[in-house]
Design a protein around this motif. Sequence first.
Motif, PDB file in Angstrom:
ATOM      1  N   ASP A 129       0.754  -1.366   0.192  1.00 34.78           N
ATOM      2  CA  ASP A 129      -0.183   0.049  -0.013  1.00 34.78           C
ATOM      3  C   ASP A 129       0.886   1.093   0.021  1.00 34.78           C
ATOM      4  O   ASP A 129       0.514   2.261  -0.595  1.00 34.78           O
ATOM      5  CB  ASP A 129      -0.934   0.143   1.137  1.00 34.78           C
ATOM      6  N   GLY A 171      -0.033 -11.668  -4.984  1.00 37.42           N
ATOM      7  CA  GLY A 171      -0.954 -10.799  -4.395  1.00 37.42           C
ATOM      8  C   GLY A 171      -1.464  -9.860  -5.052  1.00 37.42           C
ATOM      9  O   GLY A 171      -0.516  -8.629  -5.197  1.00 37.42           O
ATOM     10  N   THR A 172      -2.465  -9.666  -5.686  1.00 34.63           N
ATOM     11  CA  THR A 172      -2.948  -8.616  -6.570  1.00 34.63           C
ATOM     12  C   THR A 172      -4.484  -8.972  -6.804  1.00 34.63           C
ATOM     13  O   THR A 172      -5.018  -9.987  -6.979  1.00 34.63           O
ATOM     14  CB  THR A 172      -2.381  -8.456  -7.987  1.00 34.63           C
ATOM     15  N   ASN A 173      -5.303  -7.807  -6.857  1.00 29.58           N
ATOM     16  CA  ASN A 173      -6.782  -7.841  -7.301  1.00 29.58           C
ATOM     17  C   ASN A 173      -6.680  -7.506  -8.789  1.00 29.58           C
ATOM     18  O   ASN A 173      -8.087  -7.438  -8.893  1.00 29.58           O
ATOM     19  CB  ASN A 173      -7.320  -6.875  -6.378  1.00 29.58           C
ATOM     20  N   THR A 198      -4.114 -14.063  -4.580  1.00 36.92           N
ATOM     21  CA  THR A 198      -4.800 -13.625  -3.425  1.00 36.92           C
ATOM     22  C   THR A 198      -4.756 -12.116  -3.209  1.00 36.92           C
ATOM     23  O   THR A 198      -4.084 -11.514  -4.028  1.00 36.92           O
ATOM     24  CB  THR A 198      -4.437 -14.277  -2.021  1.00 36.92           C
ATOM     25  N   SER A 199      -5.306 -11.559  -2.192  1.00 35.54           N
ATOM     26  CA  SER A 199      -5.138  -9.885  -2.141  1.00 35.54           C
ATOM     27  C   SER A 199      -3.540  -9.777  -1.790  1.00 35.54           C
ATOM     28  O   SER A 199      -2.776 -10.598  -1.303  1.00 35.54           O
ATOM     29  CB  SER A 199      -5.874  -9.490  -1.065  1.00 35.54           C
ATOM     30  N   ARG A 200      -3.133  -8.697  -2.016  1.00 34.75           N
ATOM     31  CA  ARG A 200      -1.730  -8.215  -1.927  1.00 34.75           C
ATOM     32  C   ARG A 200      -1.226  -8.326  -0.109  1.00 34.75           C
ATOM     33  O   ARG A 200      -0.325  -8.929  -0.105  1.00 34.75           O
ATOM     34  CB  ARG A 200      -1.429  -6.646  -2.377  1.00 34.75           C
ATOM     35  N   ARG A 201      -2.135  -7.852   0.699  1.00 36.32           N
ATOM     36  CA  ARG A 201      -1.870  -8.125   1.980  1.00 36.32           C
ATOM     37  C   ARG A 201      -1.954  -9.249   2.344  1.00 36.32           C
ATOM     38  O   ARG A 201      -1.103  -9.805   3.220  1.00 36.32           O
ATOM     39  CB  ARG A 201      -2.861  -7.432   2.959  1.00 36.32           C
TER      40      ARG A 201
END
Length: 432
Positions: A129, A171-173, A198-201
């Motif tokens: 982020d 990790g990317t949307n 999956t999500s980055r976090r």
Amino acid sequence: MKLCMIGTGYVGLVSGVCFADLGNDVICVDKDISKINLLKKGKVPIYEPGLSELVIKNYKNKRLSFSSDLKKSIIESDIIFICVGTPTKKGGSSADLRQIYKVSKEISSSINKFKIIITKSTVPVTTGDEIEKILSKKNKKKKFSVVSNPEFLREGEAIRDFIYPDRVVIGTNDKKTGKILKSLYSPLISKGASYLQTSRRAAELIKYASNAFLATKITFINEIANLCEKTGINVEDISIGMGLDKRIGSRFLRAGPAYGGSCFPKDTKAIISTADKFKTNLSVIKSVIKSNENRSKILLDRIYQILNKKIKNKKIAFLGVTFKANTDDMRDSSSLKMIPWLSKKGAIITYFDPTGYKDEFSSLKNVTNKTTIKEAVQGSNLVVIHTEWNDFKSINFKSLVNGKKFIIFDMRNIYSSSKIKDQGFKYYSVGK
Ligand code: UDX
């Protein structure tokens, strides 16, 4: 697609070379010009079996290049992997992200077309982020995509771990980015690696949680080994018996010295620090850190007992001093706690390591490096097998004795206790 690896440490160099070997065009960049010049000559600054051959092969066929010109390398590339160090902050426990943010700023001023920017370094949750915020200051959002793609390679096994990973985590949307990266990793996925987008976090946390879990497994079996020693049980039977349960699995259940290396000690501390930031108590990992810090004391106490509480003037030989086999890495090796303590208590220490002399012991009294196993153990009262190098797995101890037999303390449980005892040696191991 042209790839750029920023940082030619373990992760950056191994991943860059392996990506090139899979047929990609890769530039490896480092601000250290002397390192880049070495690499151009085919010389690898780290110890990693098989890496030098792959560097030479891919550099010769021009799929791999080296540069210290970061700006130019970024402009020429489509996918940029940030692989710089994230050490523990001096005097603290969180990760020092200065290098990550410095590189992000440099990337920010060189975005000339759509670029995928990936953190392969281990970075705390929300670092992606922050990188996105830095890049957004100078660039429109559609010009870049920030992804977390943690690397799980082990030192000494890095090339195999890269080519045959258990999983690839992305990790990317962003759909377009996901598609490009799945295609980049398709040679590994087709060989059986699981692919998780999956999500980055979540990707950032998967890396820390995995390392913390593995550290927990090792610490767990080390504590069970302590109980085995008191109850006449062989810890290896426990590891096998537990490991047969598929929910547990047999790997990383080998009792031994404290875990060390560049990742587990640093990452367990960093995940606690992240959790503190989010007001969450990771009490299990906190006890793992504490227990591991105490591990060397427990093994030193065993040495003290084995030597009948007399350490002064005892000759102790260490076979292997790195944190594990197949690496020259001394970071957080348990030998860094054990050897200074023994030296302070008056022991006379010799050590042999297949990767040679270690500067870390240069200022210690009565600590000498030997260049063969034979020289190291000659005249010893006690031989400590500290790492599990193949070089130590079939030693003919009888042929090394000159005079009185030494005692053997096998901290890696390499040998069969009965066979060594049959040869007339006093033999101690861990968790038995
Ligand atoms: C580790 C992780 O395995 C890797 O996925 C991550 O990306 C980086 O950190 P590495 O530090 O190279 O890799 O070493 P590893 O082989 O995992 O060993 C770490 C420590 O645990 C060593 O000190 C090793 O001796 C110890 N260990 C490992 C045990 O004591 N018992 C075991 O069963 C396994």
